[in-house]
Structure formats: C-alpha cells, structure tokens
Design an enzyme around this catalytic site. Sequence first.
Site, PDB file in Angstrom:
ATOM      1  N   SER A   5      58.665  87.436  60.664  1.00 38.67           N
ATOM      2  CA  SER A   5      57.668  88.280  59.512  1.00 38.67           C
ATOM      3  C   SER A   5      57.451  87.752  58.436  1.00 38.67           C
ATOM      4  O   SER A   5      58.224  86.894  57.918  1.00 38.67           O
ATOM      5  CB  SER A   5      58.633  89.194  59.009  1.00 38.67           C
ATOM      6  OG  SER A   5      58.210  90.425  58.391  1.00 38.67           O
TER       7      SER A   5
ATOM      8  N   GLU B 102      57.746  89.035  55.620  1.00 36.84           N
ATOM      9  CA  GLU B 102      58.948  89.626  54.910  1.00 36.84           C
ATOM     10  C   GLU B 102      59.903  88.520  54.348  1.00 36.84           C
ATOM     11  O   GLU B 102      60.577  88.356  53.657  1.00 36.84           O
ATOM     12  CB  GLU B 102      59.394  90.734  55.215  1.00 36.84           C
ATOM     13  CG  GLU B 102      58.498  92.116  55.140  1.00 36.84           C
ATOM     14  CD  GLU B 102      58.282  92.468  53.513  1.00 36.84           C
ATOM     15  OE1 GLU B 102      59.294  92.013  52.871  1.00 36.84           O
ATOM     16  OE2 GLU B 102      57.208  93.219  53.589  1.00 36.84           O
TER      17      GLU B 102
ATOM     18  N   TYR C  95      65.427  93.754  55.357  1.00 35.61           N
ATOM     19  CA  TYR C  95      64.735  93.649  56.444  1.00 35.61           C
ATOM     20  C   TYR C  95      64.297  92.116  56.397  1.00 35.61           C
ATOM     21  O   TYR C  95      64.479  91.317  57.385  1.00 35.61           O
ATOM     22  CB  TYR C  95      63.386  94.256  56.436  1.00 35.61           C
ATOM     23  CG  TYR C  95      62.230  93.971  57.306  1.00 35.61           C
ATOM     24  CD1 TYR C  95      62.440  94.783  58.752  1.00 35.61           C
ATOM     25  CD2 TYR C  95      61.388  93.113  57.334  1.00 35.61           C
ATOM     26  CE1 TYR C  95      61.469  94.567  59.685  1.00 35.61           C
ATOM     27  CE2 TYR C  95      60.412  92.820  58.213  1.00 35.61           C
ATOM     28  CZ  TYR C  95      60.603  93.533  59.445  1.00 35.61           C
ATOM     29  OH  TYR C  95      59.634  93.333  60.305  1.00 35.61           O
TER      30      TYR C  95
HETATM   31  P1  GDP Z   1      55.553  96.537  54.910  1.00 33.80           P
HETATM   32  O1  GDP Z   1      54.666  95.583  54.461  1.00 33.80           O
HETATM   33  O2  GDP Z   1      56.086  96.405  56.277  1.00 33.80           O
HETATM   34  O3  GDP Z   1      56.447  97.257  53.998  1.00 33.80           O
HETATM   35  O4  GDP Z   1      54.292  97.956  55.383  1.00 33.80           O
HETATM   36  P2  GDP Z   1      54.258  99.361  54.766  1.00 33.80           P
HETATM   37  O5  GDP Z   1      53.019  99.755  55.469  1.00 33.80           O
HETATM   38  O6  GDP Z   1      55.429 100.296  54.970  1.00 33.80           O
HETATM   39  O7  GDP Z   1      54.011  98.946  53.224  1.00 33.80           O
HETATM   40  C1  GDP Z   1      52.948  98.139  52.879  1.00 33.80           C
HETATM   41  C2  GDP Z   1      52.596  98.446  51.192  1.00 33.80           C
HETATM   42  O8  GDP Z   1      52.139  99.607  51.021  1.00 33.80           O
HETATM   43  C3  GDP Z   1      53.953  98.121  50.523  1.00 33.80           C
HETATM   44  O9  GDP Z   1      54.077  97.133  49.359  1.00 33.80           O
HETATM   45  C4  GDP Z   1      54.059  99.533  50.188  1.00 33.80           C
HETATM   46  O10 GDP Z   1      55.069  99.872  48.931  1.00 33.80           O
HETATM   47  C5  GDP Z   1      52.884  99.854  49.830  1.00 33.80           C
HETATM   48  N1  GDP Z   1      52.808 101.547  49.916  1.00 33.80           N
HETATM   49  C6  GDP Z   1      52.213 102.434  48.774  1.00 33.80           C
HETATM   50  N2  GDP Z   1      52.474 103.491  49.065  1.00 33.80           N
HETATM   51  C7  GDP Z   1      53.225 103.856  50.422  1.00 33.80           C
HETATM   52  C8  GDP Z   1      53.655 104.965  51.072  1.00 33.80           C
HETATM   53  O11 GDP Z   1      53.439 105.949  50.776  1.00 33.80           O
HETATM   54  N3  GDP Z   1      54.281 104.714  52.168  1.00 33.80           N
HETATM   55  C9  GDP Z   1      54.282 103.267  52.475  1.00 33.80           C
HETATM   56  N4  GDP Z   1      54.982 103.125  53.826  1.00 33.80           N
HETATM   57  N5  GDP Z   1      54.018 102.189  51.826  1.00 33.80           N
HETATM   58  C10 GDP Z   1      53.497 102.494  50.856  1.00 33.80           C
END
Ligand code: GDP
Length: 317
Positions: free
Chosen positions: A124, A126, A148
């Site tokens: 990932s 990440e 993670y």
């Molecule tokens: P990730 O990259 O695996 O953490 O995928 P996510 O789709 O969960 O999040 C992507 C980005 O969107 C991160 O930087 C979050 O902080 C941002 N984000 C902003 N608002 C939201 C929200 O309401 N839900 C989630 N899941 N992410 C959010």
Amino acid sequence: MTAATRAFVTGIGGQDGSYLAERLLDEGVEVHALAHAAEPLPRAPGVVLHRGDLTHVHEVRALLLDVAPDEIYNLAAVSSVARSWSEPELTAQVNGAAAVALLESALQLQEKTGKSVRFVQASSAEIFGEPASSPQDESTPIRPVNPYGAAKAYAHLMVDVYRHRDLHAVGAILYNHESPRRPAGFVTRKITSTVAAIVQGRAASLTLGNLDARRDWGWAPDYVDALVRAARAEHAHDYVVATGVGHSVREFVDAAFRRVGITDWGSLVTTDPEFVRPVDPTDLTGDATRARELLGWAPTVGFDELVGRMVDADLDR
Ligand code: GDP
C-alpha cells in the site's frame, strides 16, 4: 506467459478479491479462496471456498500445501486506515504477521514441489506515510504514519526478504483504487452514494472530514490487472501501481456533483472534526514507470470517468 492452472486468493470478499476472482475464472484458472466466517461469499460462482482464518497459521499452511497453487494473491487485510487506529493489534496480526506466515508457506510449498510459486502481496501507498516529495516510487523511504501503514510496511519488507530466498515474491504498492464495489467507509464511495441519495431526495447533505487531503485514485480492475501481470512476469520486483495524478477530496466532491448537474454544491457539504484523522497523509501520488516499462501496465480509466461510473452505479442501485 502461460496462464497458471491454480490460484489461491485471500480477501476474496473484498473489492479487489471479487474483481480478481472474476478475472482469473475468465481465464480458466482454478481459483481457491480462503475466507473467514464473517466474510461475504465471492460474487464469482466457481471459486473453491475454504473457510478459515488467515491468522491461524498452521491451518492455513496445511491448506496451502494441500491446494498447491501456482499463484498466491494475498489481498486479505484490515483494509481501512480508520479502523486500524481502533484495532492496532488486529491490524498487526492480519496485515503484518499473517502475510509473513503466508510467504513462509509459499516458500515451503515451492521447496516441497520443486515448482516456482508466484506470490503477490497487496502492499500500500500508506507504507510511505507523509512522504517528503511526490510522486513516490519504489525507492521512496518507507515511513508509515498509522497502524495500517506500519503493518503493511512490515509485510512489504518481508516480501523482499523472501525474494532473496528465491521466491517470486512481489510487493504491489497499490495507491487508492476505487469502484462501485468500494464500501461506503471510504471517502469516494461515501461521496458518490451520498450524492446519489441527495439527488433522489434520500439525504439532505454530505458531511466529510479533510477536504484538502489528496489521493491518487485509480480504477480497481486496472490494479487487479497489475497484480496478475506482476505474478506472471519473468522476474519478481516491487511495483508502484498508481495513475500518477493526484486529486483532492474537494475535487472528487466537485466531479461527483457535476455528474448529476450540480455545480453550486457549497451549501450541500459540511465538515465535521469527527471525520478528520489524527495523522493523515496529505499528498499520496505514485509514479508507476516501472510497472509501465516492465509489465506493460497502464491505467485505462481517468478521474472524471471513475467518479462518473461510481455515481451512475449509485444512482442505479
Ligand atoms: P485511505 O486513503 O485508505 O485512508 O482512504 P479513504 O477513502 O478512507 O480516505 C481518503 C482521504 O479522504 C483521507 O485523507 C481522509 O482523511 C479523507 N477524508 C475526508 N473526509 C472523509 C470522510 O468523511 N471519510 C473518509 N473515509 N475519509 C475522508
């Protein structure tokens, strides 16, 4: 490149597992899957399902030696960064230690049968944490900033260790990849499902966290294609799998509303600190030059098309 006869897939109940199973079955590959009790059944009929828990190392090892696959795809994971904060130990076991046990099982299988085993680990972006520069590639320092990413980093480093023991082991450093099958806990699907609900009068507004976070969002079936290409390439390497183009959450929101003809969406979106992460990479964008050059891989779906497909699927649901 000849198609393998048998594959072993973990994480079959997830977005990528479902696309991978469909892809392999289409090619005539015999697909075996390990799924835990609570995991949804694969959409693809024809998968040989084995119920078990990836963290039960000895059971999984016995199963793997019995099935004797040509290709192993380890997609099982605690798949959300958000959840990894509330369950760090489980994340370490599943995303880290269980992946390492599977690598060891793959090597034992190879040594027992004498035939080459292909191992692909879903790594990932990440693992890079808050990288100092963008885009990242395979030589970017590994410096995760959440449970993670740290667990995935351990598994990723162990892929290299096993590669040095002559296992065809691949760490596919996957950037965010989305589709209508993405669960609504991820921001993309949260946005598209809520935009559809607003249009259809089932929701009044969309509440998000950090709108300035940037991600490199690609089309999930393209990323599954990269996994298969990497499994079957002549040599094993790590690969960044990404589009190379980053967008902010705000841009995703804008594209989703534009798809339904709404350009003035400001009053429909609010932010809530509840959805802001304690630590959050603000700019993850990948350079997939190596995958392009060595695997002939390229993304086939651009950003607007990706958002559009997800919104359309949610409108149809
Ligand atoms: P990730 O990259 O695996 O953490 O995928 P996510 O789709 O969960 O999040 C992507 C980005 O969107 C991160 O930087 C979050 O902080 C941002 N984000 C902003 N608002 C939201 C929200 O309401 N839900 C989630 N899941 N992410 C959010």
